[in-house]
Design a protein around this motif. Structure first.
Motif, mmCIF file in Angstrom:
data_model
loop_
_atom_site.group_PDB
_atom_site.id
_atom_site.type_symbol
_atom_site.label_atom_id
_atom_site.label_comp_id
_atom_site.label_asym_id
_atom_site.label_seq_id
_atom_site.Cartn_x
_atom_site.Cartn_y
_atom_site.Cartn_z
ATOM 1 N N SER A 157 -0.449 -9.818 11.334
ATOM 2 C CA SER A 157 -0.610 -10.591 10.095
ATOM 3 C C SER A 157 0.226 -11.866 10.103
ATOM 4 O O SER A 157 -0.054 -12.787 9.338
ATOM 5 C CB SER A 157 -0.210 -9.726 8.897
ATOM 6 O OG SER A 157 1.186 -9.462 8.923
ATOM 7 N N ASP A 204 2.296 -5.748 2.347
ATOM 8 C CA ASP A 204 0.965 -6.202 2.726
ATOM 9 C C ASP A 204 0.910 -6.768 4.143
ATOM 10 O O ASP A 204 -0.170 -6.894 4.723
ATOM 11 C CB ASP A 204 0.398 -7.203 1.723
ATOM 12 C CG ASP A 204 1.183 -8.514 1.669
ATOM 13 O OD1 ASP A 204 2.365 -8.531 2.069
ATOM 14 O OD2 ASP A 204 0.617 -9.514 1.209
ATOM 15 N N GLY A 216 -0.752 -3.866 6.064
ATOM 16 C CA GLY A 216 -2.178 -3.672 5.815
ATOM 17 C C GLY A 216 -3.028 -4.823 6.315
ATOM 18 O O GLY A 216 -4.122 -4.619 6.847
ATOM 19 N N ASN A 217 -2.519 -6.042 6.181
ATOM 20 C CA ASN A 217 -3.288 -7.211 6.606
ATOM 21 C C ASN A 217 -3.401 -7.319 8.122
ATOM 22 O O ASN A 217 -4.201 -8.123 8.627
ATOM 23 C CB ASN A 217 -2.658 -8.490 6.053
ATOM 24 C CG ASN A 217 -2.803 -8.606 4.553
ATOM 25 O OD1 ASN A 217 -3.661 -7.983 3.946
ATOM 26 N ND2 ASN A 217 -1.945 -9.409 3.933
ATOM 27 N N ASP A 267 -9.437 -2.310 11.042
ATOM 28 C CA ASP A 267 -10.527 -1.719 10.259
ATOM 29 C C ASP A 267 -10.467 -2.199 8.813
ATOM 30 O O ASP A 267 -9.395 -2.501 8.281
ATOM 31 C CB ASP A 267 -10.437 -0.191 10.281
ATOM 32 C CG ASP A 267 -10.691 0.383 11.656
ATOM 33 O OD1 ASP A 267 -11.303 -0.319 12.484
ATOM 34 O OD2 ASP A 267 -10.258 1.527 11.904
ATOM 35 N N GLU A 268 -11.610 -2.258 8.165
ATOM 36 C CA GLU A 268 -11.688 -2.608 6.751
ATOM 37 C C GLU A 268 -12.736 -1.710 6.088
ATOM 38 O O GLU A 268 -13.927 -1.836 6.382
ATOM 39 C CB GLU A 268 -12.041 -4.078 6.580
ATOM 40 C CG GLU A 268 -12.079 -4.531 5.135
ATOM 41 C CD GLU A 268 -10.770 -4.281 4.401
ATOM 42 O OE1 GLU A 268 -10.852 -3.763 3.267
ATOM 43 O OE2 GLU A 268 -9.701 -4.576 4.954
ATOM 44 N N PRO A 269 -12.334 -0.765 5.237
ATOM 45 C CA PRO A 269 -10.943 -0.486 4.888
ATOM 46 C C PRO A 269 -10.216 0.245 6.018
ATOM 47 O O PRO A 269 -10.838 0.998 6.778
ATOM 48 C CB PRO A 269 -11.072 0.406 3.650
ATOM 49 C CG PRO A 269 -12.378 1.129 3.853
ATOM 50 C CD PRO A 269 -13.289 0.128 4.523
ATOM 51 N N TRP A 270 -8.920 0.029 6.104
ATOM 52 C CA TRP A 270 -8.147 0.608 7.194
ATOM 53 C C TRP A 270 -7.561 1.966 6.855
ATOM 54 O O TRP A 270 -7.177 2.731 7.750
ATOM 55 C CB TRP A 270 -7.012 -0.331 7.597
ATOM 56 C CG TRP A 270 -6.086 -0.726 6.470
ATOM 57 C CD1 TRP A 270 -6.169 -1.843 5.691
ATOM 58 C CD2 TRP A 270 -4.933 -0.010 5.996
ATOM 59 N NE1 TRP A 270 -5.146 -1.876 4.767
ATOM 60 C CE2 TRP A 270 -4.372 -0.767 4.931
ATOM 61 C CE3 TRP A 270 -4.317 1.184 6.361
ATOM 62 C CZ2 TRP A 270 -3.234 -0.341 4.235
ATOM 63 C CZ3 TRP A 270 -3.180 1.610 5.674
ATOM 64 C CH2 TRP A 270 -2.656 0.849 4.623
ATOM 65 N N GLN A 271 -7.499 2.304 5.572
ATOM 66 C CA GLN A 271 -6.783 3.507 5.160
ATOM 67 C C GLN A 271 -7.348 4.807 5.747
ATOM 68 O O GLN A 271 -6.563 5.673 6.184
ATOM 69 C CB GLN A 271 -6.727 3.597 3.629
ATOM 70 C CG GLN A 271 -5.823 2.567 2.981
ATOM 71 C CD GLN A 271 -6.511 1.247 2.679
ATOM 72 O OE1 GLN A 271 -7.602 0.973 3.195
ATOM 73 N NE2 GLN A 271 -5.910 0.422 1.846
ATOM 74 N N GLN A 325 -4.200 -4.669 10.029
ATOM 75 C CA GLN A 325 -5.068 -3.603 10.526
ATOM 76 C C GLN A 325 -6.467 -4.137 10.834
ATOM 77 O O GLN A 325 -6.992 -4.991 10.128
ATOM 78 C CB GLN A 325 -5.151 -2.468 9.500
ATOM 79 C CG GLN A 325 -3.790 -1.903 9.102
ATOM 80 C CD GLN A 325 -2.964 -1.470 10.289
ATOM 81 O OE1 GLN A 325 -3.434 -0.738 11.170
ATOM 82 N NE2 GLN A 325 -1.708 -1.907 10.328
ATOM 83 N N GLY A 332 -5.487 -10.817 -2.465
ATOM 84 C CA GLY A 332 -5.034 -11.315 -1.177
ATOM 85 C C GLY A 332 -4.333 -12.656 -1.268
ATOM 86 O O GLY A 332 -3.640 -13.064 -0.328
ATOM 87 N N ASP A 351 0.817 -1.215 0.000
ATOM 88 C CA ASP A 351 0.000 0.000 0.000
ATOM 89 C C ASP A 351 0.846 1.258 0.000
ATOM 90 O O ASP A 351 1.900 1.327 0.637
ATOM 91 C CB ASP A 351 -0.902 0.020 1.241
ATOM 92 C CG ASP A 351 -1.946 -1.087 1.211
ATOM 93 O OD1 ASP A 351 -2.974 -0.899 0.532
ATOM 94 O OD2 ASP A 351 -1.708 -2.137 1.834
#
Length: 282
Positions: free
Chosen positions: A268, A220, A223-224, A228-232, A226, A185, A163
């Motif tokens: 992750s 990744d 990001g994996n 929250d989804e989406p986490w950004q 985090q 994924g 990301d």
């Protein structure tokens, strides 16, 4: 491999990095297959992170990732020199991103060939290669994310997962490159694929129009991990708040821990690498 961090100060941006070996890799005996590097020069600051593929077919992917960040930074430094010109316009910046991707693909393949001349495949490695009927470049498979920041321009290039998150001072955030629906994924595009250039996504952004409080690059494994989804959106808000309150030294102490938590069994479990770029004075 323990988490590590480096802090570079150049021009008007600083780079803070952290990388940690994933819990799953520790359990299986695999090394940290991520790599990260940054360079600075009169044109601006550049940073690259890469994630070598863990599959047995990609048994030299840690080397592939290390080569990727090296050639990525060198190609990005050349792009920075072009982007630093006063008359660089939007089309010039977009072309610089496309040329960055072309240079990376060619230079990475050349670097892989050079390493193979120095260190040919062993009998065991050649057996794996032949069993899969793979081209010699396949064992080095890796993703790559590269960013160049000059006084005016942010130019990015990416192949594979991971990301990039550009964070505005008010906490709003956006990805500086387009997404790729093929990244589900489980599968990723890669520098080792025959059509690697076509799989690169690039982007150019005028920082006079879109000022940034931070730029995050991450494999990744970050990001994996985090919640929250989406986490950004939430990460972008948090980074803007933290950048307003803390300096680079604070981030230099914290980011290795962030990578370690993401790479842990509670995160992750994958290798996790972070590169955070902050404007001078942040």
């Amino acid at each position: 491999m323990a988490a590590d961090s480096t802090t570079d100060e150049v021009a008007t941006w600083q780079v803070i990095t952290g990388s940690a070996r994933g819990a799953a890799h520790r359990a299986s005996g695999l090394p940290n297959q991520d790599a990260v590097s940054s360079q600075d020069g009169p044109g601006g600051v550049v940073v690259a992170i890469a994630d070598g593929h863990g599959h047995i077919r990609h048994f030299r992917s840690a080397d592939g990732a290390a080569l990727a960040v090296d050639v990525g930074c060198r190609a990005a430094s050349r792009a920075a020199s072009v982007l630093a010109a006063d008359d660089t316009g939007e089309e010039d910046a977009e072309r610089a991103g496309q040329e960055l991707a072309r240079s990376v693909v060619a230079d990475w393949r050349s670097a892989v060939a050079g390493q193979l001349e120095q260190r040919p495949y062993t009998v065991e490695e050649q057996f794996i290669l032949d069993l899969a009927a793979d081209a010699p470049v396949i064992p080095y498979g890796s993703t790559l994310l590269v960013a160049v920041i000059t006084a005016r321009w942010l130019v990015c290039a990416q192949i594979g997962d991971g990301d990039m998150l550009a964070v505005r001072p008010d906490g709003r955030s956006f990805s500086p490159v387009a997404g790729d629906d093929r990244l589900d994924g489980r599968r990723t595009t890669s520098l080792c694929q025959p059509d690697a250039l076509e799989s690169f996504r690039t982007g150019a952004h005028d920082l006079r129009q879109v000022p940034l409080a931070a730029l995050l690059l991450a494999t990744d494994g970050y990001g994996n991990a985090q919640a929250d989804e989406p986490w950004q959106p939430s990460v972008g808000r948090d980074l803007a708040e933290l950048a307003a309150c803390h300096d680079r030294h604070w981030f230099g102490q914290e980011i290795p821990g962030w990578a370690q938590r993401c790479a842990s069994a509670e995160g992750s479990g994958d290798d996790a690498t972070i590169a955070l770029l902050l404007p001078e004075g942040g």
